[in-house]
Scaffold this active site. Structure first.
Site, PDB file in Angstrom:
ATOM      1  CB  CYS A   1      -8.415   0.740   1.690  1.00  0.00           C
ATOM      2  SG  CYS A   1      -6.622   0.726   1.885  1.00  0.00           S
TER       3      CYS A   1
ATOM      4  CB  CYS B   1      -4.606  -3.065  -5.179  1.00  0.00           C
ATOM      5  SG  CYS B   1      -4.347  -1.325  -4.849  1.00  0.00           S
TER       6      CYS B   1
ATOM      7  CD  GLU C   1       2.375  -0.916   4.610  1.00  0.00           C
ATOM      8  OE1 GLU C   1       3.527  -1.309   4.841  1.00  0.00           O
ATOM      9  OE2 GLU C   1       1.632  -1.443   3.753  1.00  0.00           O
TER      10      GLU C   1
ATOM     11  CG  ASP D   1      -2.266  -4.723  -2.273  1.00  0.00           C
ATOM     12  OD1 ASP D   1      -3.014  -3.874  -2.796  1.00  0.00           O
ATOM     13  OD2 ASP D   1      -1.818  -4.598  -1.123  1.00  0.00           O
ATOM     14  CB  SER D   2      -0.032  -1.057  -3.764  1.00  0.00           C
ATOM     15  OG  SER D   2      -0.834  -1.135  -2.601  1.00  0.00           O
TER      16      SER D   2
ATOM     17  CG  HIS E   1      -3.177  -1.356   4.153  1.00  0.00           C
ATOM     18  ND1 HIS E   1      -3.111  -1.663   2.809  1.00  0.00           N
ATOM     19  CD2 HIS E   1      -1.892  -1.281   4.588  1.00  0.00           C
ATOM     20  CE1 HIS E   1      -1.842  -1.749   2.451  1.00  0.00           C
ATOM     21  NE2 HIS E   1      -1.081  -1.529   3.508  1.00  0.00           N
TER      22      HIS E   1
HETATM   23  N1  DGL Z   1      -3.787  -1.474  -1.692  1.00  0.00           N
HETATM   24  C1  DGL Z   1      -4.322  -0.135  -1.584  1.00  0.00           C
HETATM   25  C2  DGL Z   1      -5.834  -0.176  -1.760  1.00  0.00           C
HETATM   26  O1  DGL Z   1      -6.481  -1.157  -1.476  1.00  0.00           O
HETATM   27  C3  DGL Z   1      -3.961   0.494  -0.257  1.00  0.00           C
HETATM   28  C4  DGL Z   1      -2.488   0.814  -0.115  1.00  0.00           C
HETATM   29  C5  DGL Z   1      -1.983   1.793  -1.152  1.00  0.00           C
HETATM   30  O2  DGL Z   1      -2.373   2.987  -1.127  1.00  0.00           O
HETATM   31  O3  DGL Z   1      -1.214   1.362  -1.997  1.00  0.00           O
HETATM   32  O4  DGL Z   1      -6.409   0.790  -2.194  1.00  0.00           O
END
Ligand code: DGL
Length: 273
Positions: A188, A77, A156, A14-15, A190
Site C-alpha cells: 500500500c 496505487c 493521513e 494514486d487515490s 501509505h
Molecule cells: N493508494 C492506496 C493503495 O496503495 C491506499 C489508500 C487508499 O485506500 O486509497 O492501495
C-alpha cells in the site's frame, strides 16, 4: 516523432497522497523525467471500495492523464494496480506500469525462507493480486496476506509514532509473524511512511530481523528499464507537476512529508474529473 515522445511527461496517479512515495522514488532514479502526479483526493480511500468502483475511478484518472499526452502511465496505487491494470492496458495507447509486479518480485528476491507476508488494503488483499504475481515469479514461495485498513488514516493524520501506531501495527503484524514470514511487502502506498516502525515491531515479534520491502524503488527501477528499452528516456532537467481533485491546501501541507521537500499551495493545481 520519437523526440517528441521522449520529451513527453510521465503520468503517475494514486487515490491521494500516498503515491507520492512512488513519485519520490521515480524523481530520485530518473531526475531528467517530467512527472505529472494526479491524486484523487476527492474520492480517497480506494482500498475500502469494490473493484467495480475502483475500476471506474481509475478510468477517469487515466483518461485525464492520457489527454495530457503522457508517454507512460505509472499506477502508483496498489489497489488500482490490483484490480484495474488489465483494463488500463487495453484502453490506453501508452505503456502502463503498476506497483504490484515490482513489489512482488522484490519480495521474492528478499525472502530466504520462501514465506512472504503481504500487508495491504482490503481491496488489494481481496483481489489476490500479490499471491498471483508471486506465484508467477516463484514456484517455491508461500504467501500470507493481512489487510491493514487502519494504517491509511494513521498516515493521513501524520501519526507515524507515539502511543497508538505501534499498537495498531503490532496487531496486524502478529498474524503474519505467527505464520513465520521472514519478509513483508508493504502493499500500500501509505505504509512506507511507517516502515521504520513496522520493521522494529516485526523484528520484536519475530525475535529476528524481518525484511521490509517497499515497492516504490522497485517500480522506479522497472520504469527506468521500460523507458530505456523503448527509447523513451529523456535528458536534461526534469520536474514534477501536482494535481488533486480536492483540498489542495491540505495536500500541499501533508505532501511535503511524503516527498521530503517543502511545497506551498501554489505548487498544487485543483482539477475536476
Ligand atoms: N493508494 C492506496 C493503495 O496503495 C491506499 C489508500 C487508499 O485506500 O486509497 O492501495
Amino acid at each position: 516523432m520519437t523526440d517528441q515522445r521522449r520529451e513527453a511527461p510521465i503520468g503517475v496517479f494514486d487515490s491521494g497522497l500516498g503515491g507520492l512515495t512512488v513519485a519520490r522514488a521515480i524523481r530520485a532514479r530518473l531526475p531528467s523525467e517530467r512527472l505529472i502526479y494526479l491524486g484523487d483526493t476527492a474520492r480517497v480511500p480506494y482500498g475500502t471500495r469494490s473493484a467495480h468502483t475502483v475500476i471506474r475511478y481509475a478510468r477517469t484518472c487515466a483518461s485525464h492523464l492520457a489527454a495530457r499526452g503522457v508517454k507512460m502511465l505509472v499506477v502508483a496505487c496498489n489497489t488500482v494496480s490490483a484490480v484495474a491494470l488489465p483494463m488500463l492496458r487495453v484502453e490506453l495507447d501508452v505503456p502502463v506500469l503498476g506497483v504490484i509486479g515490482p513489489g512482488a518480485r522484490a519480495g521474492v528476491a528478499a525472502t530466504r525462507s520462501h514465506r512472504v507476508g503481504i500487508l495491504a488494503t482490503a481491496g488489494t488483499v481481496g483481489s489476490g493480486a500479490y499471491p498471483r504475481m508471486i506465484a508467477a515469479t516463484s514456484t517455491r514461495c508461500e504467501v500470507v496476506q493481512r489487510a491493514a485498513p487502519l494504517l491509511v488514516p494513521l498516515v493521513e493524520e501524520g501519526w507515524l509514532d507515539g502511543e497508538v501506531p505501534p499498537l495498531v501495527v503490532r496487531r496486524y503484524l502478529a498474524d503474519l509473524i505467527a505464520q513465520d514470514v521472514d519478509t513483508i511487502v508493504l502493499g500500500c502506498t501509505h505504509y512506507p511512511l511507517l516502515a521504520p516502525l513496522i520493521e522494529r515491531e516485526a523484528a520484536a515479534l519475530a525475535g529476528a530481523p524481518v525484511a521490509i520491502v517497499d515497492s516504490a524503488e522497485a517500480t522506479a527501477e522497472e520504469l527506468a528499464a521500460v523507458l530505456e528499452e523503448r527509447g523513451l528516456a529523456r535528458e536534461g532537467e526534469g520536474g514534477l507537476d501536482l494535481m488533486v481533485t480536492d483540498l489542495p491546501d491540505r495536500f500541499a501541507e501533508v505532501a511535503s512529508r511524503f516527498l521530503g521537500q517543502e511545497l506551498s499551495r501554489e505548487d498544487v493545481a485543483a482539477i475536476d474529473l
